[in-house]
Enzyme design. Structure first.
Site, PDB file in Angstrom:
ATOM      1  N   LYS A  54       7.197 -19.623 -17.960  1.00 58.90           N
ATOM      2  CA  LYS A  54       6.289 -20.209 -16.978  1.00 58.90           C
ATOM      3  C   LYS A  54       5.034 -20.746 -17.657  1.00 58.90           C
ATOM      4  CE  LYS A  54       7.749 -16.956 -13.370  1.00 58.90           C
ATOM      5  NZ  LYS A  54       7.394 -15.750 -12.598  1.00 58.90           N
ATOM      6  N   GLN A  98       4.042 -10.635 -11.063  1.00 58.58           N
ATOM      7  CA  GLN A  98       5.336 -10.547 -11.724  1.00 58.58           C
ATOM      8  C   GLN A  98       6.002  -9.219 -11.395  1.00 58.58           C
ATOM      9  OE1 GLN A  98       6.948 -12.954 -13.391  1.00 58.58           O
ATOM     10  NE2 GLN A  98       8.694 -11.569 -13.533  1.00 58.58           N
ATOM     11  N   ASP A 121       4.594 -17.591  -4.690  1.00 49.72           N
ATOM     12  CA  ASP A 121       5.943 -17.021  -4.780  1.00 49.72           C
ATOM     13  C   ASP A 121       6.543 -16.764  -3.405  1.00 49.72           C
ATOM     14  OD1 ASP A 121       7.490 -16.776  -7.037  1.00 49.72           O
ATOM     15  OD2 ASP A 121       6.537 -14.945  -7.750  1.00 49.72           O
TER      16      ASP A 121
END
Length: 297
Positions: A54, A98, A121
């Site tokens: 990313k 994450q 997300d």
């Protein structure tokens, strides 16, 4: 029967980055640089690889990205304090937590603490609720990438039976919603299977499309699919081999055993993975655009 057609996420993601260039340019003309904050707790190897990918893509696109690393024993309140600061800073349009988080941290509490307008997300309960209602703010990146694969390769979902194998809030559950929504890109009949489904082939053998997101290497073989099925492989699994690295990456689908039976298949690597990162970039750009729009009102 000829080998299954490859549904390349790598080539599609590259075209998406090109299409984002004008939107990023417009934001820069307004003095806005799309920015992403990544919060990582612990040293999970898969998470480390993913975060590096990313970060590398944001750097290639000359977008702002910063990763905040915490040791695995960091107290939950330290993470909450950071998120509160990130929520208040205008240069971070997106905040990504994450996953997975260490066991002593309440993942739901952490995800709920992120400003839903920065939840690129799409994991905040408010955003998952909007998704279930068919009015999403941000669509989770992997499911969104899979839907874009269907759209790009002109795979119509209406009147098809889809079996999703895996029920996580990251992939399986959002996909079961997206594929069955009443809109031009949905209207499928979707069955959600998981680790406690007693006879998965009973369902998958009837499926026109099988989406494997169960996290077990080479789990899906020829006994799970019917001729002509379309296969989407979400799995990214390390298995030992005799190469210099000592391992190779394989999906949840045993490609060699199904490639002469299926009509289409996403490769691993190079399929869903690159699309997940592309959708993260797109969601971050979208978050920046929405931020500008709010400031102009």
């Amino acid at each position: 029967m000829s080998p299954a057609r490859i549904l390349s996420g790598k080539s599609l993601s590259n075209s998406i980055y090109v299409s984002l260039e004008s939107r990023i340019h417009t934001l820069r003309q307004k003095g806005v640089e799309p920015g992403l904050a990544v919060v990582m707790v612990g040293d999970d190897p898969a998470s480390q690889v993913y975060v590096r990918s990313k970060t590398r893509k944001f750097k290639e696109l000359q977008l702002f990205s910063e990763t905040f690393n915490f040791s695995a024993d960091t107290p939950e309140n330290d993470i909450l304090d950071l998120i509160a600061r990130l929520n208040s800073k205008d240069n971070y349009h997106g905040i990504l937590i994450q996953l997975p988080l260490p066991d002593h941290i309440n993942s739901l509490r952490i995800l709920e603490s992120v400003d839903p307008k920065k939840d690129v997300d799409g994991f905040h309960p408010a955003n998952l609720g909007r998704l279930a209602m068919g009015i999403p703010r941000f669509i989770p990146c992997t499911p969104k990438g899979i839907m874009r694969i269907f759209e790009h390769y002109q795979i119509t979902l209406a009147e098809k039976h889809i079996v999703v194998i895996g029920r996580s809030n990251i992939v399986g559950r959002p996909l079961s919603i997206l594929t069955s929504l009443k809109n031009k890109n949905g209207n499928a009949t979707t069955t959600l299977c998981h680790s406690q489904t007693p006879d998965i082939p009973k369902f998958s053998l009837e499926a026109d499309i099988v989406i494997a997101a169960i996290g077990v290497p080479n789990f899906i073989d020829e006994s799970f699919i019917k001729p002509g099925a379309i296969l989407i492989d979400v799995g990214i699994n390390r298995v030992k081999d005799r190469s210099e690295k000592g391992y190779k990456i394989v999906g949840d689908i045993h490609k060699k055993r199904v490639e002469l039976i299926a009509s289409h298949i996403t490769p691993v690597p190079g399929g869903v993975g690159p699309m997940t990162i592309a959708m993260l970039v797109e969601n971050t750009v979208e978050a920046a655009e929405k931020s500008v729009k709010r400031s102009e009102q």
